[in-house]
Design a protein around this motif. Structure first.
Motif, mmCIF file in Angstrom:
data_model
loop_
_atom_site.group_PDB
_atom_site.id
_atom_site.type_symbol
_atom_site.label_atom_id
_atom_site.label_comp_id
_atom_site.label_asym_id
_atom_site.label_seq_id
_atom_site.Cartn_x
_atom_site.Cartn_y
_atom_site.Cartn_z
ATOM 1 N N ASN A 103 0.833 -1.210 0.000
ATOM 2 C CA ASN A 103 0.000 0.000 0.000
ATOM 3 C C ASN A 103 0.868 1.263 0.000
ATOM 4 O OD1 ASN A 103 -2.342 -1.562 0.054
ATOM 5 N ND2 ASN A 103 -2.359 -1.651 2.295
ATOM 6 N N MET A 104 1.973 1.205 0.766
ATOM 7 C CA MET A 104 2.867 2.370 0.829
ATOM 8 C C MET A 104 3.517 2.623 -0.525
ATOM 9 S SD MET A 104 5.913 3.064 3.573
ATOM 10 C CE MET A 104 4.724 2.919 4.895
ATOM 11 N N ASP A 105 3.853 1.533 -1.228
ATOM 12 C CA ASP A 105 4.438 1.710 -2.560
ATOM 13 C C ASP A 105 3.461 2.418 -3.485
ATOM 14 O OD1 ASP A 105 6.800 0.518 -1.904
ATOM 15 O OD2 ASP A 105 6.166 -1.504 -2.473
ATOM 16 N N SER A 106 2.162 2.049 -3.387
ATOM 17 C CA SER A 106 1.164 2.714 -4.239
ATOM 18 C C SER A 106 1.075 4.199 -3.910
ATOM 19 C CB SER A 106 -0.194 2.028 -4.068
ATOM 20 O OG SER A 106 -0.648 2.155 -2.726
ATOM 21 N N ARG A 107 1.161 4.528 -2.602
ATOM 22 C CA ARG A 107 1.103 5.945 -2.201
ATOM 23 C C ARG A 107 2.324 6.698 -2.723
ATOM 24 N NH1 ARG A 107 -0.222 6.556 4.030
ATOM 25 N NH2 ARG A 107 -0.233 8.746 3.336
ATOM 26 N N VAL A 108 3.516 6.039 -2.673
ATOM 27 C CA VAL A 108 4.724 6.688 -3.166
ATOM 28 C C VAL A 108 4.606 6.956 -4.661
ATOM 29 C CG1 VAL A 108 7.186 6.310 -3.578
ATOM 30 C CG2 VAL A 108 6.182 5.772 -1.341
ATOM 31 N N GLN A 109 3.981 6.018 -5.405
ATOM 32 C CA GLN A 109 3.778 6.246 -6.835
ATOM 33 C C GLN A 109 2.901 7.468 -7.088
ATOM 34 O OE1 GLN A 109 2.212 2.613 -8.383
ATOM 35 N NE2 GLN A 109 4.165 1.471 -8.205
ATOM 36 N N GLY A 110 1.843 7.637 -6.230
ATOM 37 C CA GLY A 110 1.001 8.828 -6.362
ATOM 38 C C GLY A 110 1.799 10.099 -6.118
ATOM 39 N N ILE A 111 2.696 10.058 -5.112
ATOM 40 C CA ILE A 111 3.535 11.232 -4.824
ATOM 41 C C ILE A 111 4.449 11.519 -5.999
ATOM 42 C CG2 ILE A 111 5.377 12.059 -3.308
ATOM 43 C CD1 ILE A 111 4.009 10.494 -1.043
ATOM 44 N N ASP A 112 5.006 10.447 -6.617
ATOM 45 C CA ASP A 112 5.882 10.656 -7.777
ATOM 46 C C ASP A 112 5.124 11.369 -8.903
ATOM 47 O OD1 ASP A 112 8.004 9.487 -6.536
ATOM 48 O OD2 ASP A 112 7.600 7.473 -7.311
ATOM 49 N N GLU A 113 3.861 10.966 -9.138
ATOM 50 C CA GLU A 113 3.071 11.622 -10.178
ATOM 51 C C GLU A 113 2.879 13.099 -9.871
ATOM 52 O OE1 GLU A 113 -0.484 9.392 -10.345
ATOM 53 O OE2 GLU A 113 0.422 7.611 -11.267
ATOM 54 N N ARG A 114 2.605 13.417 -8.577
ATOM 55 C CA ARG A 114 2.426 14.833 -8.205
ATOM 56 C C ARG A 114 3.714 15.612 -8.410
ATOM 57 N NH1 ARG A 114 -0.445 15.379 -2.490
ATOM 58 N NH2 ARG A 114 -0.326 17.559 -3.169
ATOM 59 N N LEU A 115 4.870 14.971 -8.079
ATOM 60 C CA LEU A 115 6.152 15.652 -8.271
ATOM 61 C C LEU A 115 6.401 15.929 -9.750
ATOM 62 C CD1 LEU A 115 8.411 13.737 -5.705
ATOM 63 C CD2 LEU A 115 7.586 16.086 -5.550
ATOM 64 N N VAL A 116 5.973 15.020 -10.598
ATOM 65 C CA VAL A 116 6.127 15.249 -12.043
ATOM 66 C C VAL A 116 5.345 16.493 -12.468
ATOM 67 C CG1 VAL A 116 5.562 14.313 -14.315
ATOM 68 C CG2 VAL A 116 6.611 12.841 -12.587
ATOM 69 N N ASN A 117 4.106 16.628 -11.937
ATOM 70 C CA ASN A 117 3.296 17.815 -12.243
ATOM 71 C C ASN A 117 3.982 19.086 -11.734
ATOM 72 O OD1 ASN A 117 1.305 16.174 -13.405
ATOM 73 N ND2 ASN A 117 0.245 15.895 -11.434
ATOM 74 N N VAL A 118 4.543 18.987 -10.518
ATOM 75 C CA VAL A 118 5.242 20.154 -9.964
ATOM 76 C C VAL A 118 6.436 20.517 -10.828
ATOM 77 C CG1 VAL A 118 6.582 20.973 -7.990
ATOM 78 C CG2 VAL A 118 4.446 19.719 -7.602
ATOM 79 N N ASP A 119 7.172 19.495 -11.311
ATOM 80 C CA ASP A 119 8.320 19.772 -12.176
ATOM 81 C C ASP A 119 7.894 20.511 -13.441
ATOM 82 O OD1 ASP A 119 10.110 18.626 -10.464
ATOM 83 O OD2 ASP A 119 9.994 16.628 -11.374
ATOM 84 N N SER A 120 6.739 20.105 -14.011
ATOM 85 C CA SER A 120 6.269 20.801 -15.208
ATOM 86 C C SER A 120 5.939 22.265 -14.903
ATOM 87 C CB SER A 120 5.045 20.074 -15.774
ATOM 88 O OG SER A 120 3.987 20.080 -14.818
ATOM 89 N N CYS A 121 5.309 22.493 -13.721
ATOM 90 C CA CYS A 121 5.008 23.888 -13.319
ATOM 91 C C CYS A 121 6.282 24.696 -13.163
ATOM 92 C CB CYS A 121 4.209 23.887 -12.027
ATOM 93 S SG CYS A 121 2.551 23.189 -12.189
ATOM 94 N N ILE A 122 7.290 24.082 -12.516
ATOM 95 C CA ILE A 122 8.560 24.787 -12.307
ATOM 96 C C ILE A 122 9.215 25.100 -13.638
ATOM 97 C CG2 ILE A 122 10.890 24.488 -11.380
ATOM 98 C CD1 ILE A 122 9.625 22.917 -9.069
ATOM 99 N N GLN A 123 9.083 24.179 -14.594
ATOM 100 C CA GLN A 123 9.659 24.421 -15.920
ATOM 101 C C GLN A 123 9.019 25.644 -16.566
ATOM 102 O OE1 GLN A 123 12.221 22.752 -17.140
ATOM 103 N NE2 GLN A 123 12.265 24.182 -18.868
ATOM 104 N N GLY A 124 7.649 25.743 -16.407
ATOM 105 C CA GLY A 124 6.971 26.923 -16.941
ATOM 106 C C GLY A 124 7.456 28.199 -16.282
ATOM 107 N N ILE A 125 7.651 28.128 -14.956
ATOM 108 C CA ILE A 125 8.157 29.309 -14.233
ATOM 109 C C ILE A 125 9.552 29.663 -14.717
ATOM 110 C CG2 ILE A 125 8.860 30.126 -11.964
ATOM 111 C CD1 ILE A 125 6.568 28.408 -10.813
ATOM 112 N N ASN A 126 10.388 28.651 -14.946
ATOM 113 C CA ASN A 126 11.746 28.914 -15.433
ATOM 114 C C ASN A 126 11.710 29.610 -16.786
ATOM 115 O OD1 ASN A 126 13.047 27.826 -13.222
ATOM 116 N ND2 ASN A 126 13.083 25.758 -14.063
ATOM 117 N N ASP A 127 10.787 29.183 -17.670
ATOM 118 C CA ASP A 127 10.671 29.848 -18.969
ATOM 119 C C ASP A 127 10.294 31.320 -18.801
ATOM 120 O OD1 ASP A 127 11.250 27.398 -20.077
ATOM 121 O OD2 ASP A 127 9.129 26.852 -20.406
#
Length: 557
Positions: free
Chosen positions: A196-220
């Motif tokens: 169950n914890m592994d599934s939660r970590v996967q959800g966190i990884d997906e959110r971090l990917v979204n955050v990375d995309s936002c940060i990329q937009g801010i960097n631009d």
């Protein structure tokens, strides 16, 4: 299932061996009873020793398997028994604790069997001896063998009891197996939680990917802003370069101005030094001329007064000669011949007026504590001199008057608004009624009096003081070697140095009480020597208090 440490003894095999030996001995005993005189000549003990050796091997194996287990069996290091080291140690400790009694029983059985084996070896040796000794020894040996048989039968019964206990131990081991099964189920639950914890970590990884995309937009966006700022800064830098050129020009002009100001400062410093030197010289000259002027003025006043008196008396007697009364007038005026000189001497060696005022402030708390100095109990300062003490008393609100014989000082004090009387101290004090004053003070006056006059002075002081009145007298401290040997004699009108213990004794004999000595005005610390106890004593005698005061109170009747 975890195999136990102490259940590897093959009891059945051991019992079969024992039974076979018993049967052989019974057959042998029967044959011996049937043919007592027919000893078997070919009795072979090697087979018996071989059997006992086999028994010893079984006992060694059983002993090695019955010791306390300290290591997790290698064959259990596989799933699901692949547990942590701490858990393995815990299970081993639990099993050792559970089979503690069984190990003790096994060790007892093993020890008993060892004793039996040893006894069998002894029997074999005795049988060999009996073969040599004859039929009589064989009969005795028979009886001993029968006893051994009985012991073996008893041992058989004890081994059966051990079998029963081993059966019970098997049931307990089964309980341990069930507990281990439960533990396996718990471990499976932990595995599920980890999934169950592994599934939660996967959800966190997906959110971090979204955050990375936002940060990329801010960097631009920031890159675009950096471009605008760079162009803006380029324009500013060009303006700054222009300003820098202007500032450099201003700095050059400022350097020229600073050089001119530096030259002016040097010239001003030189001028200031010359002015300071000139002012210092002028002050020295002014002080010198002021002292000389004061001395000359005072001396001229005295000379004028003497001439005036002389002329007035001369007019009275001329053309007749001077009578005795007229001559006495001249003699009385003669004692004031050095008044102006003594004033100048005080200005030179006594110290400045403000310095003396600061020194005399130490006595104000004594007056305040005594609650005197009012119109009903006034203060008399004997030898008031320039009036520093009178000035301090007047500023503090006390009623005081001074007494001095130096006319110049009397006039100076009166010019400052102080009440000062010109008279001889003994004559004036004798004119005062008993218990008429609250305080009598005298600063650097008693060292000017001869000893008989001093005793009469202290007697009059005690007489004119009110009950509870206060007497304060300050004088140079002869215990200071520099004062007693040199500084005391700077004043040519001083009589003798007066030790503090002597003055304290005189005041006590005259009727004052609570007489105490206060040491005053030591040399500055810079004069003193730092070092051993001898250095401290040197400082005490050479750089200690230069003056002392005696303070006493009249007895309240």
């Amino acid at each position: 299932m975890i195999e136990p440490n102490n259940l590897e003894i093959n009891v059945d095999e051991l019992m079969d061996k024992i039974r076979k030996d018993v049967v052989k001995r019974q057959v042998y005993s029967q044959e011996t009873n049937l043919q007592p005189n027919n000893l078997q000549p070919n009795l072979d003990t090697s087979k018996l020793k071989l059997s006992i050796s086999n028994i010893e091997a079984f006992l060694q194996n059983a002993e090695s398997r019955s010791i306390v287990r300290t290591k997790w069996p290698d064959k259990l290091n596989f799933f699901p028994f692949n547990l942590s080291a701490k858990l393995q140690k815990l299970i081993i400790k639990i099993l050792n604790f559970l089979f503690k009694d069984q190990r003790e029983v096994n060790f007892n059985i093993i020890n008993s069997l060892k004793e039996s084996v040893a006894l069998n070896y002894q029997l074999i040796d005795q049988i060999a001896t009996l073969k040599a000794q004859g039929d009589s020894r064989l009969v005795n040996m028979d009886s001993r063998v029968q006893g051994i048989d009985e012991r073996l039968v008893n041992m058989d019964s004890r081994v059966q009891g051990i079998d029963e206990r081993l059966v019970n131990m098997d049931s307990r081991v089964q309980g341990v197996d069930e507990r281990l099964v439960n533990m396996d189920s718990c471990v499976q639950g932990v595995d599920e939680r980890l999934v169950n914890m592994d599934s939660r970590v996967q959800g966190i990884d997906e959110r971090l990917v979204n955050v990375d995309s936002c940060i990329q937009g801010i960097n631009d966006s920031l890159s675009a802003i950096d471009t605008l700022i760079s162009s803006w800064l380029t324009g500013i830098q060009e303006g700054l370069d222009t300003v820098k050129i202007q500032v450099q020009a201003i700095d050059e002009y400022k350097s020229i101005v600073d050089a001119r100001i530096e030259r002016l400062n040097e010239h001003l410093i030189t001028t200031d030094n010359r002015i300071i030197t000139a002012v210092t010289r002028i002050q020295e000259i002014n002080e010198h001329y002021i002292r000389n002027d004061s001395y000359l003025k005072n001396d001229l006043m005295q000379q004028k007064r003497l001439i005036t008196v002389f002329l007035e008396e001369a007019k009275k007697c001329l053309p007749e000669p001077f009578n005795q009364e007229q001559l006495q007038t001249f003699i009385n005026e003669d004692i004031h011949f050095l008044d102006a000189f003594y004033v100048a001497f005080e200005e030179q060696f006594r110290g400045s007026r403000q310095e003396i005022v600061n020194r005399l402030k130490v006595y104000l708390p004594l007056i305040e504590e005594a609650k005197i100095g009012t119109h009903e109990s006034p203060i008399l300062d004997v030898g008031c001199g320039r009036g520093e003490w009178l000035e301090l008393l007047q500023e503090s609100g006390y009623t005081a008057r001074g007494l001095d014989i130096n006319r110049v000082m009397v006039e100076q004090s009166r010019s400052r608004g102080f009440e000062v009387i010109e008279a001889d101290v003994i004559v004036y004090m004798q004119s005062l009624p008993d218990s008429s004053l609250g305080i009598v003070t005298g600063f650097h006056i008693i060292e000017h009096l001869a000893f008989p006059t001093l005793m009469k002075f202290f007697s009059e002081v005690v007489r004119i003081l009110k009950p509870g009145g206060l007497a304060i007298f300050e004088t140079p401290n002869p215990q200071n070697v520099l004062v007693g040997s040199c500084n005391f004699y700077l004043d040519p009108t001083h009589r003798n140095p007066l030790p503090s213990s002597m003055i304290k004794f005189i005041l006590e004999t005259q009727g004052l009480q609570q007489v105490k000595v206060i040491n005053l005005h030591p040399y500055p610390e810079t004069y003193k020597v730092i070092g051993s106890e001898i250095a401290e004593r040197f400082n005490e005698y050479f750089y200690g208090p230069q003056d002392y005061a005696v303070v006493g109170y009249k007895i309240i009747t």
